[in-house]
Scaffold this active site. Structure first.
Site, PDB file in Angstrom:
ATOM      1  N   GLN A 348       0.862  -1.177   0.000  1.00  0.00           N
ATOM      2  CA  GLN A 348       0.000   0.000   0.000  1.00  0.00           C
ATOM      3  C   GLN A 348       0.898   1.228   0.000  1.00  0.00           C
ATOM      4  O   GLN A 348       1.974   1.187   0.584  1.00  0.00           O
ATOM      5  CB  GLN A 348      -0.847  -0.029   1.284  1.00  0.00           C
ATOM      6  CG  GLN A 348      -2.168   0.671   1.217  1.00  0.00           C
ATOM      7  CD  GLN A 348      -3.273  -0.201   0.615  1.00  0.00           C
ATOM      8  OE1 GLN A 348      -3.653  -1.197   1.172  1.00  0.00           O
ATOM      9  NE2 GLN A 348      -3.784   0.192  -0.540  1.00  0.00           N
ATOM     10  N   THR A 516       1.158  -0.706   6.846  1.00  0.00           N
ATOM     11  CA  THR A 516      -0.154  -1.339   6.913  1.00  0.00           C
ATOM     12  C   THR A 516       0.058  -2.843   6.952  1.00  0.00           C
ATOM     13  O   THR A 516       1.110  -3.341   6.555  1.00  0.00           O
ATOM     14  CB  THR A 516      -1.032  -1.097   5.663  1.00  0.00           C
ATOM     15  OG1 THR A 516      -0.399  -1.701   4.534  1.00  0.00           O
ATOM     16  CG2 THR A 516      -1.314   0.355   5.408  1.00  0.00           C
ATOM     17  N   THR A 517      -0.971  -3.560   7.398  1.00  0.00           N
ATOM     18  CA  THR A 517      -0.966  -5.016   7.273  1.00  0.00           C
ATOM     19  C   THR A 517      -1.870  -5.356   6.097  1.00  0.00           C
ATOM     20  O   THR A 517      -2.883  -6.028   6.229  1.00  0.00           O
ATOM     21  CB  THR A 517      -1.407  -5.671   8.589  1.00  0.00           C
ATOM     22  OG1 THR A 517      -0.651  -5.060   9.648  1.00  0.00           O
ATOM     23  CG2 THR A 517      -1.125  -7.167   8.592  1.00  0.00           C
ATOM     24  N   HIS A 518      -1.532  -4.784   4.965  1.00  0.00           N
ATOM     25  CA  HIS A 518      -2.252  -5.029   3.725  1.00  0.00           C
ATOM     26  C   HIS A 518      -1.261  -5.640   2.748  1.00  0.00           C
ATOM     27  O   HIS A 518      -0.883  -5.031   1.763  1.00  0.00           O
ATOM     28  CB  HIS A 518      -2.841  -3.727   3.163  1.00  0.00           C
ATOM     29  CG  HIS A 518      -3.722  -2.989   4.124  1.00  0.00           C
ATOM     30  ND1 HIS A 518      -4.120  -1.693   3.936  1.00  0.00           N
ATOM     31  CD2 HIS A 518      -4.303  -3.392   5.276  1.00  0.00           C
ATOM     32  CE1 HIS A 518      -4.895  -1.315   4.953  1.00  0.00           C
ATOM     33  NE2 HIS A 518      -5.016  -2.329   5.770  1.00  0.00           N
ATOM     34  N   ASN A 519      -0.815  -6.843   3.072  1.00  0.00           N
ATOM     35  CA  ASN A 519       0.109  -7.581   2.207  1.00  0.00           C
ATOM     36  C   ASN A 519      -0.766  -8.328   1.202  1.00  0.00           C
ATOM     37  O   ASN A 519      -1.699  -9.019   1.598  1.00  0.00           O
ATOM     38  CB  ASN A 519       0.907  -8.595   3.025  1.00  0.00           C
ATOM     39  CG  ASN A 519       1.512  -7.994   4.290  1.00  0.00           C
ATOM     40  OD1 ASN A 519       0.872  -7.965   5.335  1.00  0.00           O
ATOM     41  ND2 ASN A 519       2.721  -7.509   4.198  1.00  0.00           N
TER      42      ASN A 519
END
Ligand SMILES: Cc1cc2nc3c(=O)[nH]c(=O)nc-3n(C[C@H](O)[C@H](O)[C@H](O)COP(=O)(O)OP(=O)(O)OC[C@H]3O[C@@H](n4cnc5c(N)ncnc54)[C@H](O)[C@@H]3O)c2cc1C
Ligand code: SF4
Lengths: 589, 233
Positions: A348, A516-519
């Site tokens: 992100q 973010t933890t949007h892997n």
């Protein structure tokens, strides 16, 4: 010899958002199901009770709800020439651990992608021509369309209990909602939550600038609510301990509040915690899986769990790792473009502006994880990629979500980081700042990929997964464009001081600060087996009885937080299993 | 409605909160001032730090957050106690971290924690090395310097001008982070004594119930903090 458990119809690997969805929906078919969860068990009561949960040091800083790197981690390098080093302590991203997964301690921002984002390559080609796609960018179309997905987005929003205001109801634009969103068949299940002071200032500034503000779509209950599984939520009280915490009062949307209590009542469902899946076992012909082998932490032994269907729902990073270790596809080679596992890892691209107002009070501790007003005026379907020189977009948001002082102490630039000047600064400025964030898309590139590390091993002697990732010019240009547009808007609020933080060209990935933890990506969906690891139903091309859920399916990341799409895809997948696969198990595409 | 046997029912919980029971009003026995006085810092027996290390941490935190001016300093907030307890616990030993080799302590900072040492070991090795630099530069160890010299020495440490070995290069970063943690964390961890830092900045601690507040725009929240154990200030 591994211990062997009694065969089940379905084994679910990981009991977070997607595992819970798979469990409850497949239970309705009368299947015998077991879920294996690596971490501990946890429920709202007793685990998230007030006041023990209201502990910034324990959960916000020491991250006691998250995956511990000592348990599982990755190595990271920024390009193929660098030696990857372990992600030893958590920073940039915070994968979940324990029942509920990251769905327990997420913020609750629940977005659908824009229709254009699911067919981005075609959209770009139609409007500007393929020649604007930069070298090395693996831009793709999802093999599902927005129209196909719409009922599943709607259903996930009902289950999760989302508060918001529709902007496009069946093609009709609604005042006060997001006019740039895809069509919705129904409004949000709950009205928006209340608007805090910073959000209302942002909203006014946006209206004055001719933008189109709307309330953030929030997995945060604004009213009393009962979801389709009979699960009840009560209105949020803006406790301000939301992101990184379990909700102590059944207000934040999570597997716990939305699904798990109903699921645990099903006689054909069981789950085992501290049961860490090590690999998926393939049949001799390699075309189906026979079950999974897991490590039973309580017994200290390996166990084989036979099953007819394997659901991988262990979060993007863990899914890709398990698939690489199990041979559920070939590892992606960025030089040849061959292989699919680990392909199109994306993330992100975010930035923001902070504004300080000496004489105004924002009470930053009054907030929730998905609080705020947003605009989509700079989103993917609003940007002229040809003229701007990048492919992408972002949504902007302003809203208090965390006034916890160890981590959230914005100070004007030039304030010393310690000493008398710092102490004076915190007294002067705490509670007198607001911010606007830009949450932007991240495309996929040949350079950014996942494979197995040649050096570092986990506790079970398995190679760690290696992440090769760096920021790319396309997304950095997008970010700089947002800076150039956001600064004037922020200035229109007349703050005493303002400052921005946007990565610029040349920025290198730094694993230390939380991003973010949007892997995303790594087991992407594709229309054919050469392009990705799973088909449009998240069924692996390699073994038709293995389904891989989660953001690993993303062809490239969207500009939004991922879970609305993750949840929608999970419902799309279980629907295909129920209506097409069970009666005739086979490759569905 | 699906309540789990053996656990308090969700229905009764929702009813209770719907009835307007203020959750932060629960379990608030004593005000902070009535708690028994803790052991004075100069008589504190550290769990982890040696006497020399304790003297350093006392002196260094007293400069990182000095007592002068408005608001408590690190010593009033008992930050050194917090640091000692953290280093004695699973933070100090890096229990949650991946600590397998090989290690590349010289890696660029953006690659994250890469030293083979855990935080407790970093304090143990960095304090004598920094004291040796102070001896060389000022002919006295850090704790014995004048405040202005201490500030100068800490600035050099922060800027990486002290020549610490790569393995303890991040010492200043964690010392400062731990100092601020001890200043702002819930008092149960040994620092933030009597929630003085929360009172100073206007953070209400563990109140965590603000149902009527989102729409009170630009009005300063009036109530003082509560702690997890129910202290008030
Ligand atoms: C702090 C934070 C804030 C976030 N905020 C947002 C937000 O506002 N909006 C948004 O859209 N998204 C947000 N996210 C992301 C969101 O939480 C995830 O997209 C979502 O939880 C993914 O669901 P999942 O089922 O794929 O994984 P999870 O919900 O994480 O569940 C995976 C489960 O699998 C288990 N597991 C892992 N490996 C194994 C194994 N080998 N064997 C057995 N079990 C295993 C894990 O312990 C975990 O319980 C946030 C994440 C974090 C950490
Ligand atoms: S802010 Fe609201 S939803 Fe979030 S944890 Fe607190 S009460 Fe729950």
């Amino acid at each position: 010899m591994a211990r062997q458990e009694k065969k089940k119809d379905v084994v679910i690997v990981g009991l977070g958002w997607t595992g819970s969805i798979a469990g409850i929906e497949l239970c309705r078919e009368g299947l015998e199901i077991v879920a294996l969860e690596r971490g501990h068990d946890q429920s709202t009561v007793p685990n998230f009770e007030y006041p023990q949960q209201i502990d910034e040091l324990k959960y916000g800083v020491r991250l006691k709800m998250m995956q511990k790197p000592s348990q599982q981690t990755v190595t990271v390098r920024r390009n193929d020439g660098e030696t990857a080093l372990p992600y030893r302590s958590l920073g940039s991203f915070l994968p979940g651990n324990g029942v509920g997964g990251a769905g327990t301690h997420w913020n609750g921002l629940n977005w659908r992608p824009q229709p254009e984002e699911l067919r981005l390559r075609s959209y770009v080609a139609e409007n500007w021509g393929e020649e604007i796609i930069p070298e090395g960018m693996n831009l793709g179309d999802y093999p599902v369309s927005y129209d196909e997905m719409e009922p599943f987005f709607t259903h996930f929003e009902k289950v999760a209990g989302i508060s918001g205001k529709a902007g496009n109801l069946n093609g009709e634009i609604q005042e006060g909602g997001n006019p740039f969103e895809g069509w919705r068949s129904e409004d949000y299940p709950m009205p928006p939550t209340a608007t805090t002071y910073d959000s209302s200032k942002f909203q006014e500034a946006c209206l004055a600038a001719g933008y189109h503000p709307f309330p953030a779509p929030a997995g945060i209950a604004s009213t009393a609510y009962t979801n389709p599984y009979g699960m009840q939520m009560g209105p949020c009280n803006f406790c301000g301990f939301c992101e990184r915490y379990g909700c102590y009062q059944y207000s934040k949307s999570s597997p716990q509040t939305a699904i798990l209590d109903a699921l645990k009542m099903q006689p054909n469902f069981s789950y085992r915690t501290e049961s860490e899946v090590l690999r998926v076992e393939l049949a001799e012909d390699g075309k189906t899986a026979t079950g999974v082998t897991y490590w039973d932490h309580k017994a200290g032994e390996e166990v084989f769990q036979p099953a007819d269907i394997v659901i991988l729902s262990s979060y993007q990073l863990n899914n890709v790792h398990l698939m690489l270790l199990s041979g559920l596809g070939e590892a992606y080679n960025p030089l040849t473009g061959m292989g699919t596992l680990g392909k199109n890892y994306a993330y992100q691209m975010n930035g923001g502006v902070s504004m300080f107002f000496k004489d105004e009070n924002f009470n930053p501790f009054v907030g929730h994880g998905a609080n705020g007003m947003c605009i989509d005026d700079f989103s993917i379907n609003q940007n002229d990629f040809g003229a701007l020189g990048f492919i992408g977009g972002s949504y902007w948001r302003s809203g208090t979500f965390n006034g916890q002082p160890i981590r959230n102490m914005p100070l004007p630039k030039g304030t010393p980081s310690w000493g008398a000047g710092w102490k004076e600064g915190i007294g002067e400025w705490y509670g007198h700042a607001m911010s606007i964030g830009s949450h932007g898309s991240h495309m996929s590139y040949a350079n950014n990929h996942l494979d197995l590390d040649p050096t570092y091993k986990d506790k079970h002697g398995r190679p760690l997964m290696r992440m090769t990732f760096n920021w790319q010019d396309n997304d950095l240009k997008m970010n700089q464009y947002m800076k150039s547009q956001m600064e004037p808007l922020a200035a229109s609020l007349n703050p005493d001081v303002m400052q921005s933080g946007f990565k610029g060209l040349g920025a290198q990935y730094d694993v230390r600060p939380y991003q973010t933890t949007h892997n995303t990506g790594g087991h992407i969906m594709s229309a054919n087996p050469t392009q990705g690891a799973v088909n449009k139903f998240s069924q692996t091309w390699k073994a038709h009885n293995v389904f891989a859920m989660g953001a690993g399916n993303f062809v490239q990341n969207t500009q939004y937080n991922p879970t609305g799409l993750v949840g929608g895809l999970a419902y799309h997948t279980v629907n295909a299993i129920r209506t097409q696969y069970l009666s005739n198990p086979r490759p569905l595409v | 409605m699906t309540d789990i046997p053996g656990l308090p029912s969700r229905r009764s919980f929702l009813k209770a909160s719907a009835a307007g029971m203020a959750l932060s009003g629960l379990a608030l026995p004593a005000s902070a001032q009535n708690a028994p006085a803790p052991v004075p810092l100069d008589q504190y027996q550290p769990d982890y730090l040696t006497a020399d290390e304790w003297a350093f941490v006392m002196a260094a935190t007293a400069r990182l957050i000095p007592s002068e001016g408005d608001g408590p300093g690190a010593l009033e907030a008992r930050v050194p106690v917090f640091i000692d307890l953290q280093l004695a616990g699973d933070y100090g030993t890096a229990d949650d971290w991946y600590m397998e080799g090989p290690h590349d302590a010289n890696a660029e900072p953006a690659r994250g924690w890469q030293t083979p040492l855990n935080p407790a070991e970093v304090y143990r090795q960095a304090i004598p090395a920094f004291n040796a630099w102070c001896e060389e530069t000022y002919q006295a160890e850090f704790a014995a310097l004048e405040p202005a010299q201490q500030d100068e020495a800490l600035t050099a440490l922060q800027k990486g001008e002290v020549g610490l070995p790569a393995e303890v290069r991040d010492f200043f970063t964690i010392l400062l982070a731990n100092t601020k943690e001890g200043y702002f964390a819930d008092p149960q961890y040994g620092g933030n004594f009597e929630m003085q830092s929360w009172v100073y900045i206007g953070f209400p601690g563990a109140r965590a119930a603000f149902r009527e507040w989102p729409t009170r725009h630009n009005v300063k929240y009036p109530l003082g903090p509560v702690s997890i154990s129910g202290e008030r200030a």
